[in-house]
Design a protein around this motif. Structure first.
Motif, short mmCIF file in Angstrom:
data_model
loop_
_atom_site.label_atom_id
_atom_site.label_comp_id
_atom_site.label_asym_id
_atom_site.label_seq_id
_atom_site.Cartn_x
_atom_site.Cartn_y
_atom_site.Cartn_z
N GLU A 190 49.90 49.15 35.42
CA GLU A 190 49.82 48.65 36.79
C GLU A 190 48.38 48.27 37.13
O GLU A 190 48.12 47.25 37.77
CB GLU A 190 50.34 49.70 37.77
CG GLU A 190 51.84 49.98 37.62
CD GLU A 190 52.34 50.98 38.64
OE1 GLU A 190 51.54 51.40 39.51
OE2 GLU A 190 53.52 51.36 38.56
N ARG A 191 47.46 49.10 36.69
CA ARG A 191 46.05 48.79 36.94
C ARG A 191 45.53 47.76 35.95
O ARG A 191 44.78 46.86 36.32
CB ARG A 191 45.21 50.07 36.85
CG ARG A 191 43.74 49.84 37.18
CD ARG A 191 42.93 51.12 37.16
NE ARG A 191 41.55 50.87 37.59
CZ ARG A 191 40.58 51.76 37.55
NH1 ARG A 191 40.83 53.00 37.10
NH2 ARG A 191 39.36 51.46 37.94
N VAL A 192 45.90 47.91 34.69
CA VAL A 192 45.44 46.97 33.67
C VAL A 192 46.51 45.89 33.53
O VAL A 192 47.48 46.03 32.78
CB VAL A 192 45.20 47.68 32.33
CG1 VAL A 192 44.57 46.72 31.32
CG2 VAL A 192 44.31 48.90 32.52
N SER A 193 46.34 44.81 34.26
CA SER A 193 47.37 43.77 34.33
C SER A 193 46.70 42.43 34.57
O SER A 193 45.54 42.35 35.01
CB SER A 193 48.34 44.08 35.48
OG SER A 193 47.64 44.14 36.71
N PRO A 194 47.41 41.34 34.27
CA PRO A 194 46.84 40.01 34.52
C PRO A 194 46.62 39.76 36.01
O PRO A 194 47.32 40.32 36.86
CB PRO A 194 47.91 39.06 33.96
CG PRO A 194 48.74 39.89 33.05
CD PRO A 194 48.74 41.27 33.63
N ASP A 195 45.62 38.94 36.31
CA ASP A 195 45.35 38.55 37.69
C ASP A 195 44.81 37.13 37.68
O ASP A 195 43.65 36.90 37.30
CB ASP A 195 44.34 39.50 38.33
CG ASP A 195 44.00 39.11 39.77
OD1 ASP A 195 44.56 38.11 40.27
OD2 ASP A 195 43.14 39.78 40.37
N PRO A 196 45.62 36.15 38.08
CA PRO A 196 45.17 34.75 38.01
C PRO A 196 44.00 34.44 38.94
O PRO A 196 43.34 33.41 38.79
CB PRO A 196 46.42 33.96 38.42
CG PRO A 196 47.25 34.93 39.20
CD PRO A 196 46.99 36.27 38.59
N TYR A 197 43.73 35.34 39.89
CA TYR A 197 42.66 35.10 40.86
C TYR A 197 41.39 35.89 40.52
O TYR A 197 40.45 35.91 41.32
CB TYR A 197 43.13 35.46 42.27
CG TYR A 197 44.38 34.72 42.67
CD1 TYR A 197 44.33 33.35 43.01
CD2 TYR A 197 45.62 35.36 42.70
CE1 TYR A 197 45.49 32.66 43.37
CE2 TYR A 197 46.78 34.67 43.05
CZ TYR A 197 46.70 33.33 43.38
OH TYR A 197 47.84 32.64 43.73
N ALA A 198 41.36 36.51 39.36
CA ALA A 198 40.21 37.34 38.99
C ALA A 198 38.96 36.48 38.82
O ALA A 198 39.03 35.29 38.49
CB ALA A 198 40.51 38.08 37.69
N SER A 199 37.81 37.11 39.04
CA SER A 199 36.53 36.45 38.81
C SER A 199 35.52 37.49 38.33
O SER A 199 35.68 38.69 38.57
CB SER A 199 36.01 35.79 40.10
OG SER A 199 35.75 36.76 41.09
N LEU A 200 34.50 37.01 37.65
CA LEU A 200 33.44 37.88 37.15
C LEU A 200 32.11 37.21 37.45
O LEU A 200 31.86 36.08 37.04
CB LEU A 200 33.59 38.10 35.64
CG LEU A 200 32.48 38.92 34.98
CD1 LEU A 200 32.54 40.37 35.45
CD2 LEU A 200 32.58 38.85 33.46
N THR A 201 31.25 37.95 38.15
CA THR A 201 29.93 37.45 38.47
C THR A 201 28.94 37.92 37.41
O THR A 201 28.81 39.12 37.16
CB THR A 201 29.46 37.94 39.85
OG1 THR A 201 30.40 37.50 40.85
CG2 THR A 201 28.09 37.37 40.19
N LEU A 202 28.26 36.97 36.79
CA LEU A 202 27.29 37.28 35.73
C LEU A 202 25.92 37.63 36.34
O LEU A 202 25.67 37.33 37.52
CB LEU A 202 27.16 36.09 34.79
CG LEU A 202 28.43 35.71 34.02
CD1 LEU A 202 28.18 34.44 33.21
CD2 LEU A 202 28.88 36.84 33.13
N PRO A 203 25.05 38.26 35.57
CA PRO A 203 23.72 38.62 36.10
C PRO A 203 22.93 37.44 36.64
O PRO A 203 22.09 37.62 37.53
CB PRO A 203 23.03 39.24 34.88
CG PRO A 203 24.14 39.79 34.06
CD PRO A 203 25.27 38.83 34.22
N ASP A 204 23.17 36.23 36.11
CA ASP A 204 22.43 35.07 36.62
C ASP A 204 23.03 34.51 37.90
O ASP A 204 22.55 33.48 38.42
CB ASP A 204 22.35 33.98 35.55
CG ASP A 204 23.72 33.40 35.17
OD1 ASP A 204 24.73 33.76 35.81
OD2 ASP A 204 23.76 32.59 34.22
N GLY A 205 24.08 35.15 38.42
CA GLY A 205 24.70 34.72 39.67
C GLY A 205 25.87 33.79 39.51
O GLY A 205 26.61 33.54 40.47
#
Length: 407
Positions: A190-205
């Motif tokens: 339930e916690r580890v599942s796909p999310d089409p709206y996910a995003s990841l912010t990198l250290p460079d912004g």
């Protein structure tokens, strides 16, 4: 029942099991190293940390260190027995650091259940697998045998053992294998599942989403045991073929298994010296260790996830990547083959074949038409056989309660 968990880094492999046993009405206590400050789901006591052991014998060093920890654990157990009038019905421990070695002498009538993570072998596993890093030698095999002594004793003394995968269970000799039940630690799907709206912010912004061409690589430490050197050597081909691809690596620069390179401070330093001049480093992002939610975000935005390993303990990151619906390109090594079938729920390539790895990763980044099917099949594999709440935790509970009831 009175159930005592013993683990120098508790909860270790037992956060869900210990909490669920307590919820079911058992009296649950944990015994751990005094330096361990991890949050605990149950009441916790601590034993004194062992001091360093000095020995002139390299063959005896590992056993001496683990026996010393076993001694300190036993003294902590004896204090529980004598000062607190505590006697468990069941002890659940990890024998990998020697903690369970002497517990039967403190509580001879308690049922001892251990986590059989892996048995070192002189042939067919990690020893001698990678000649570049650890060539097979007689002395290396002698050292492997000496490192196994406390593990043999740990399972031999136990009333029963549990292993997370069949590969890991089968690493133990036939004389001990009948004691071992295979039940995975379990993945919270339930916690580890796909999310089409996910995003990841990198250290460079900059912000990555599923619209980006992201290649992910995750390991607790960036080291050969998890194929870091092979992955890095494949990157020049990948970045050349996929000019918009971005590579994100998670993992510390130290080593968790094996040793440091002889000619560099870390494997990252060594491999960057070797191939860094061939890479557009603006597209290669080393994040180090990251919070768990950031790690999950990376899996969710990755178009391709690479997982390589020696014949060794299987990483949780593979099962979590599959639960997250990742398109996984993995190494064609025995522990990975237990979960991934090539062309059915992922892609497999020979561990040392840099060109084959690059081709498979390029194919995935370019948009493999089979990707949706492979992603769903990967998640289905975890849902059907490795789900924490519907499969693994109920099986673990039954394993503990049934064996604890045996007298």
């Amino acid at each position: 029942m009175k159930i005592l968990f013993v683990h120098q880094n508790f909860p270790g492999q037992f956060p869900h099991l210990s909490a669920e046993l307590q919820r079911r009405g058992h009296e649950v206590l944990a015994l751990t190293d005094e330096k361990n400050q991890r949050p605990s789901p149950v009441r916790t006591m601590r034993y004194k940390s062992p001091e360093g052991v000095k020995t002139d014998s390299p063959l005896g060093r590992v056993y001496s260190e683990h026996a010393e920890r076993g001694l300190m654990t036993a003294r902590g157990a004896r204090a529980l027995r004598d000062r607190h009038d505590y006697t468990p019905d069941v002890i659940i421990g990890h024998p990998g650091w020697g903690e369970t070695l002497f517990l039967k002498e403190i509580w001879p009538d308690a049922r001892l259940l251990v986590y059989a993570e892996l048995m070192y072998r002189t042939r067919g596993h990690d020893v001698g697998f990678d000649p570049e890093v650890s060539p097979a030698t007689d002395e290396g095999r002698f050292m492997t045998i000496s490192r196994s002594a406390h593990l043999v004793q740990g399972v031999l003394q136990a009333d029963a053992a549990i292993a997370p995968t069949r590969y890991q269970a089968d690493s133990f000799p036939p004389e001990l294998r009948d004691k071992i039940t295979v039940i995975h630690d379990g993945i919270d799907t339930e916690r580890v599942s796909p999310d089409p709206y996910a995003s990841l912010t990198l250290p460079d912004g900059s912000v990555l989403t599923q619209k980006d061409e992201v290649l992910s690589f995750v390991s607790r430490s960036l080291e050969p045991y998890r194929g870091f050197h092979v992955f890095m050597r494949a990157l020049p081909q990948i970045l050349k073929a996929r000019p918009h691809a971005k590579v994100v690596l998670v993992g510390a620069e130290g080593v968790s298994y094996g040793g440091k390179p002889r000619d560099a401070g870390s494997w990252k330093e060594k491999l960057l010296a070797e191939v860094g001049g061939l890479l557009d480093m603006s597209r290669v992002h080393f994040l180090g260790r990251v919070p768990y939610d950031s790690y999950l975000s990376l899996l969710r935005v990755a178009r391709v996830h690479c997982y390589l390993t020696y014949p060794f303990v299987l990483s949780w990151s593979l099962t979590e990547a599959m639960a997250g619906g990742c398109y996984v390109v993995g190494s064609d090594t025995e522990p990975v083959r237990e979960l991934i079938k090539d062309g059915e729920n992922g892609r497999l390539v020979p561990f040392f074949d840099v060109d084959a790895l690059a081709a498979a990763l390029i194919r995935g980044l370019a948009g493999d038409p089979d990707a949706p099917r492979l992603r769903q099949a990967a998640r289905d594999t975890i849902l059907q056989g490795y789900d924490l709440h519907s499969r693994c935790l109920p099986a673990q509970i039954e394993w503990v309660e049934s064996r604890g009831a045996m007298r």
